[in-house]
Write a protein that holds these residues in place. Structure first.
Motif, PDB file in Angstrom:
ATOM      1  N   ILE A  32       0.837  -1.204   0.000  1.00 57.32           N
ATOM      2  CA  ILE A  32       0.000   0.000   0.000  1.00 57.32           C
ATOM      3  C   ILE A  32       0.868   1.248   0.000  1.00 57.32           C
TER       4      ILE A  32
ATOM      5  N   SER B 267       0.758   3.726  -3.181  1.00 52.50           N
ATOM      6  CA  SER B 267       0.310   5.101  -3.005  1.00 52.50           C
ATOM      7  C   SER B 267       1.377   6.094  -3.452  1.00 52.50           C
TER       8      SER B 267
ATOM      9  N   LEU C 130       3.074   5.135   5.723  1.00 53.95           N
ATOM     10  CA  LEU C 130       1.847   4.587   5.146  1.00 53.95           C
ATOM     11  C   LEU C 130       1.715   3.089   5.425  1.00 53.95           C
TER      12      LEU C 130
ATOM     13  N   ALA D 159      -1.365   0.880   7.450  1.00 55.30           N
ATOM     14  CA  ALA D 159      -2.057   0.023   6.491  1.00 55.30           C
ATOM     15  C   ALA D 159      -1.891  -1.444   6.865  1.00 55.30           C
TER      16      ALA D 159
ATOM     17  N   ALA E 290      -7.057   1.772  -5.522  1.00 57.00           N
ATOM     18  CA  ALA E 290      -5.923   2.403  -4.850  1.00 57.00           C
ATOM     19  C   ALA E 290      -5.019   3.149  -5.836  1.00 57.00           C
TER      20      ALA E 290
ATOM     21  N   ASN F 237     -11.564   1.890   2.072  1.00 61.28           N
ATOM     22  CA  ASN F 237     -10.189   1.709   2.515  1.00 61.28           C
ATOM     23  C   ASN F 237      -9.200   1.901   1.368  1.00 61.28           C
TER      24      ASN F 237
ATOM     25  N   ASN G 276      -6.309   4.698   1.310  1.00 65.46           N
ATOM     26  CA  ASN G 276      -4.918   4.247   1.219  1.00 65.46           C
ATOM     27  C   ASN G 276      -4.233   4.792  -0.030  1.00 65.46           C
TER      28      ASN G 276
ATOM     29  N   PRO H  52      -3.941   6.256   5.408  1.00 70.33           N
ATOM     30  CA  PRO H  52      -4.423   4.941   5.830  1.00 70.33           C
ATOM     31  C   PRO H  52      -5.189   4.950   7.148  1.00 70.33           C
TER      32      PRO H  52
END
Length: 449
Positions: A70, A74, A242, A246, A297, A376, A380, A385
């Motif tokens: 994640i 991101s 992050l 997460a 995401a 979510n 994220n 997160p």
């Protein structure tokens, strides 16, 4: 770099088009898990129960990889959206190194704590040797599982869902071929039982390990050590900032599974075997929602980096509508076909009753679970997160544990499953409320940053 621009085009069509390859990839991996369950089920109920006990631990390790993925997804997707290509290479390389290091550390801890951890989960002494057979091999090769998961997240951040899907399909094909050979001793190989199941998994993911590294280095040009050494600590901190929440939010889900396993174990090992079957069937039925949330995401990251916030709002609404249509359809299917479906895994009556009770009750809330997945993923993807952490933390500690205490005393095993369903529903409502209040037009900048 072979990247896809997710900041232009019709949002529903783009999301579905990107999700379709992911569906096949996730389908392949979950089919692999179902195949493992099927072949191990032929060994006996104790072996199937041992697999049920290992499920939450395997999920915890996967959650760590998910968290790092994640962070990578991101940061990489936002760097792509803002056209910072050196940052893309730096974040990708750093995330792979972090994943490798953490996987090795957790494997060392895991091997040395098998007995106390699985006794805590409620595993009887008669099943512990079987758990050792599986987990000793699995832990040794766990880095081969973790690194490709993080690598695939970076590939998806580039808007490329086909290559990760090909890798996942490759894992499944190799595993399904090796499972019966190594478990039952076909073609002159020794019959290794649960050891064979673990070894098949590790060999399969070693193929994925090599494929993901090759794609990142030579197809996408995302790996470069010189970009990792430059600004190494700021990048590592950005990834971990992050990744930690997460991973924590994703770990709470297998912790919830671990708690449920422990509670179900108080009834019988057969009940645990049934719960393990139901959990894998549930994962199979949620493939499409997993795929759509997975692409949300990087979609959110690229559009956030390009400052196209109206597309985020449209994506959230579409994800919610889709969750309701899919969730209701799957619940109906399971109510009509569960007897036939579950009989393929075991003929143990207690295990079948446990699995059927879970699916009949929990499937009614799959639509709410889908809403949580979509919320979510968007949060994220844009680098926040915390909402996912709050939702999952509340689900376990604030909602599930109090409910399961009351309902299990009142309704026994079914009460445990009712508590799971109620938790899904309440957190789904909370996710909808949060997004409807906070993700409107210009307010999204302030509320999600």
């Amino acid at each position: 770099m072979q990247t896809s621009d997710l900041t232009e085009g019709n949002v529903p069509r783009l999301l579905l088009g990107q999700a379709l390859p992911m569906i096949w990839g996730i389908f392949a991996v979950i089919s692999m898990n179902l195949a493992d369950t099927y072949f191990v089920g032929q060994l006996g109920t104790d072996e199937l129960a041992a697999m049920g006990f290992t499920f939450p631990i395997v999920m915890i390790m996967s959650s760590v990889a998910f968290g790092i993925g994640i962070g990578a997804s991101s940061l990489v997707s936002r760097a792509i959206g803002s056209k910072k290509l050196d940052e893309v290479r730096g974040y990708t390389t750093s995330s792979i190194l972090i994943a490798l290091g953490i996987a090795i550390i957790l494997a060392i801890i895991g091997i040395s704590t098998i007995d106390p951890v699985f006794r805590l989960l409620g595993a009887p002494d008669s099943v512990l040797p079987l758990i050792h057979d599986y987990m000793n091999i699995w832990y040794l090769g766990s880095f081969l599982i973790v690194v490709p998961m993080v690598g695939n997240s970076a590939i998806r951040a580039a808007g490329n869902t086909k290559l990760p899907s090909y890798i996942m399909i490759g894992i499944a094909i190799v595993n399904v071929i090796l499972d019966p050979i190594l478990i039952f001793g076909w073609f002159g190989f020794p019959a290794m039982a649960l050891k064979g199941a673990a070894l098949a998994t590790i060999i399969s993911f070693s193929v994925a390990f090599m494929a993901s590294i090759y794609v990142l280095r030579f197809k996408l040009d995302f790996l470069a050590l010189e970009h990792c050494y430059h600004r190494i600590w700021p990048r590592w901190k950005a990834i971990l900032r992050l990744a930690i929440p997460a991973a924590a939010s994703n770990i709470i889900s297998p912790l919830s599974i671990a708690v449920t396993t422990w509670l179900v174990a108080s009834y019988s090992s057969d009940a645990v075997a049934g719960y393990g079957i139901a959990a894998r069937v549930e994962s199979f039925m949620l493939i499409v929602l997993m795929a759509l949330s997975a692409i949300l995401a990087p979609f959110s990251g690229q559009n956030w980096g390009a400052n196209k916030l109206d597309r985020l709002q449209e994506a959230i609404k579409f994800g919610y509508r889709f969750s309701w249509v899919w969730g209701i359809g799957i619940a109906t299917l399971l109510w009509l076909t569960s007897d036939y479906l579950l009989s393929a895994f075991t003929d143990n009556e207690a295990a079948l009753n446990s699995a059927k009770s879970y699916l009949m009750i929990v499937s009614l809330t799959f639509c709410f679970l889908g809403m949580v997945m979509m919320t979510n993923s968007v949060a994220n993807g844009i680098g926040n997160p915390i909402p996912a952490l709050v939702f999952t933390f509340s689900r376990l500690l604030v909602i599930y544990l109090p409910l399961v205490y009351v309902l299990s005393n009142a309704f026994g095993l079914q009460g445990i499953y009712i508590a799971t369903a109620a938790s899904n529903m309440l957190v789904g409502i909370a996710a909808w409320y949060w997004s409807s209040r906070k993700c409107r037009g210009e307010e999204i900048t302030e509320s999600l940053s």
